[in-house]
Design an enzyme around this catalytic site. Structure first.
Site, mmCIF file in Angstrom:
data_model
loop_
_atom_site.group_PDB
_atom_site.id
_atom_site.type_symbol
_atom_site.label_atom_id
_atom_site.label_comp_id
_atom_site.label_asym_id
_atom_site.label_seq_id
_atom_site.Cartn_x
_atom_site.Cartn_y
_atom_site.Cartn_z
ATOM 1 N N SER A 132 -2.325 -23.828 -9.056
ATOM 2 C CA SER A 132 -1.164 -23.311 -8.316
ATOM 3 C C SER A 132 -0.691 -24.380 -7.353
ATOM 4 O O SER A 132 -1.450 -25.304 -6.994
ATOM 5 C CB SER A 132 -1.603 -22.077 -7.525
ATOM 6 N N TYR A 145 -7.706 -17.407 -1.782
ATOM 7 C CA TYR A 145 -6.865 -17.791 -2.924
ATOM 8 C C TYR A 145 -6.501 -19.281 -2.857
ATOM 9 O O TYR A 145 -6.690 -20.007 -3.828
ATOM 10 C CB TYR A 145 -5.596 -16.937 -2.950
HETATM 11 N N1 LIG Z 1 2.689 -15.721 -10.704
HETATM 12 C C1 LIG Z 1 2.691 -16.774 -9.874
HETATM 13 O O1 LIG Z 1 3.643 -17.005 -9.098
HETATM 14 C C2 LIG Z 1 1.538 -17.725 -9.903
HETATM 15 C C3 LIG Z 1 1.645 -18.909 -9.158
HETATM 16 C C4 LIG Z 1 0.589 -19.802 -9.182
HETATM 17 C C5 LIG Z 1 -0.529 -19.540 -9.944
HETATM 18 N N2 LIG Z 1 -0.618 -18.362 -10.648
HETATM 19 C C6 LIG Z 1 -1.832 -18.125 -11.416
HETATM 20 O O2 LIG Z 1 -1.509 -17.696 -12.716
HETATM 21 C C7 LIG Z 1 -2.602 -16.938 -13.242
HETATM 22 C C8 LIG Z 1 -2.066 -15.665 -13.875
HETATM 23 O O3 LIG Z 1 -1.546 -14.843 -12.854
HETATM 24 P P1 LIG Z 1 -0.220 -13.967 -13.021
HETATM 25 O O4 LIG Z 1 0.723 -14.438 -12.000
HETATM 26 O O5 LIG Z 1 0.190 -13.903 -14.441
HETATM 27 O O6 LIG Z 1 -0.764 -12.563 -12.470
HETATM 28 P P2 LIG Z 1 -1.152 -11.201 -13.220
HETATM 29 O O7 LIG Z 1 0.014 -10.677 -13.967
HETATM 30 O O8 LIG Z 1 -1.747 -10.365 -12.150
HETATM 31 O O9 LIG Z 1 -2.262 -11.642 -14.285
HETATM 32 C C9 LIG Z 1 -3.607 -11.879 -13.924
HETATM 33 C C10 LIG Z 1 -4.463 -11.810 -15.168
HETATM 34 O O10 LIG Z 1 -5.809 -12.137 -14.796
HETATM 35 C C11 LIG Z 1 -6.655 -11.147 -15.382
HETATM 36 N N3 LIG Z 1 -7.877 -10.943 -14.623
HETATM 37 C C12 LIG Z 1 -8.024 -10.704 -13.296
HETATM 38 N N4 LIG Z 1 -9.317 -10.479 -13.012
HETATM 39 C C13 LIG Z 1 -9.996 -10.586 -14.165
HETATM 40 C C14 LIG Z 1 -11.370 -10.435 -14.533
HETATM 41 N N5 LIG Z 1 -12.331 -10.158 -13.626
HETATM 42 N N6 LIG Z 1 -11.707 -10.596 -15.842
HETATM 43 C C15 LIG Z 1 -10.773 -10.870 -16.764
HETATM 44 N N7 LIG Z 1 -9.468 -11.027 -16.488
HETATM 45 C C16 LIG Z 1 -9.089 -10.875 -15.200
HETATM 46 C C17 LIG Z 1 -5.809 -9.874 -15.431
HETATM 47 O O11 LIG Z 1 -6.301 -9.031 -16.466
HETATM 48 P P3 LIG Z 1 -7.059 -7.611 -16.230
HETATM 49 O O12 LIG Z 1 -6.589 -7.055 -14.919
HETATM 50 O O13 LIG Z 1 -6.662 -6.809 -17.426
HETATM 51 O O14 LIG Z 1 -8.499 -7.970 -16.243
HETATM 52 C C18 LIG Z 1 -4.448 -10.439 -15.815
HETATM 53 O O15 LIG Z 1 -4.344 -10.558 -17.202
HETATM 54 C C19 LIG Z 1 -3.555 -16.703 -12.067
HETATM 55 O O16 LIG Z 1 -4.632 -17.613 -12.152
HETATM 56 C C20 LIG Z 1 -2.699 -17.019 -10.847
HETATM 57 O O17 LIG Z 1 -3.456 -17.436 -9.743
HETATM 58 C C21 LIG Z 1 0.387 -17.451 -10.635
#
Ligand SMILES: NC(=O)c1ccc[n+]([C@@H]2O[C@H](COP(=O)([O-])OP(=O)(O)OC[C@H]3O[C@@H](n4cnc5c(N)ncnc54)[C@H](OP(=O)(O)O)[C@@H]3O)[C@@H](O)[C@H]2O)c1
Length: 239
Positions: A132, A145
């Site tokens: 990130s 985070y």
């Molecule tokens: N969206 C942004 O602006 C942004 C910016 C920078 C970085 N990121 C990174 O991108 C990645 C994806 O995030 P997102 O934004 O797409 O958010 P999201 O929609 O909340 O997706 C998070 C994913 O992680 C999974 N997860 C969480 N805990 C888990 C566990 N214990 N075991 C297995 N899976 C788990 C969730 O699946 P389940 O709940 O079904 O387990 C879900 O599929 C993350 O690493 C986040 O830090 C996002």
């Protein structure tokens, strides 16, 4: 046709990665805790998708499930360590920070080791880590985070160095998104330049194909990263 394993595929960026990789004709192995979301995704994608529910913090189970999916998919070329959690709260309970560290740090490290060992034996492969822009920040309301993303990006530099010491062609891609629409950001406030998920993932897939070492998503966040790197410590201490 590539074989791509994606963690955290039940929503947001991971789900969109699965859809776009499959639309390009690649096989995708998908994990996440919410089985009903995986089943729906499998119905949408069809034969190219291989699914298994998994909590990535259950390391013995993760080892078994990754190998099981790789066997079903017929191999693995790319492992995308995308699963992540983050809450924004100035005084979160310890269990919230603990969960962030377990998922974003320990399970990430476990996945990176699994992929590295697999690709070393295979002789080639690519590990993609979802870091990130937070890898450059220190924010009190998201201390675990931001620290976890520092870990991820730094850990990947180490793995890039490790890759030079094994007889295998292993590439490491560090993806640093700014803000992207997802379940995680749906809860957020004070956000700007929030990218549509499909546009952000198109840029991610291009960067992975080009075996980029580090990429900011969307591109404009690279400028922010350059600026943030110049912020002296005393400023962080006063925020
Ligand atoms: N969206 C942004 O602006 C942004 C910016 C920078 C970085 N990121 C990174 O991108 C990645 C994806 O995030 P997102 O934004 O797409 O958010 P999201 O929609 O909340 O997706 C998070 C994913 O992680 C999974 N997860 C969480 N805990 C888990 C566990 N214990 N075991 C297995 N899976 C788990 C969730 O699946 P389940 O709940 O079904 O387990 C879900 O599929 C993350 O690493 C986040 O830090 C996002």
């Amino acid at each position: 046709m590539k074989k791509v394993l994606i963690t955290g595929a039940t929503s947001g960026i991971g789900r969109e990665l699965a859809l776009q990789y499959a639309a390009l004709g690649h096989r995708v192995a998908l994990v996440g805790r919410r089985e009903e979301k995986l089943v729906a995704l499998k119905e949408e994608i069809g034969d190219l998708a291989y699914i298994h529910p998994l909590d990535v913090t259950d390391f013995n189970e993760a080892q078994r499930v990754y190998q099981h999916l790789i066997d079903e998919m017929g191999g693995m070329d790319i492992m995308i360590l995308n699963a992540g959690v983050g809450i924004a709260k100035m005084l979160p309970p310890w269990r919230a920070d603990k969960n962030t560290i377990e998922v974003n740090v320990v399970a990430f490290a476990h996945g990176a080791h699994f992929a590295f060992d697999y690709f070393t034996k295979q002789g080639h492969g690519q590990i993609v880590g979802m870091s990130s822009l937070a890898a450059h920040l220190a924010i009190g309301s998201a201390a675990a985070y931001t620290a976890s993303k520092h870990f991820i990006s730094n850990y990947m530099i180490g793995f890039r160095q490790k890759a030079k010491h094994v007889d295998a062609d292993i590439h490491i891609t560090d993806i640093r998104p700014g803000f992207v629409k997802s379940e995680m950001t749906a809860r957020g406030r004070n956000m700007f330049w929030v990218a549509e998920t499909d546009k952000a993932v198109q840029q991610m897939i291009k960067a992975i194909q080009n075996k980029r070492k580090v990429v900011y998503i969307t591109k404009r966040w690279r400028l922010v990263a350059l600026l943030v790197k110049c912020v002296p410590q005393f400023v962080w201490d006063r925020i």
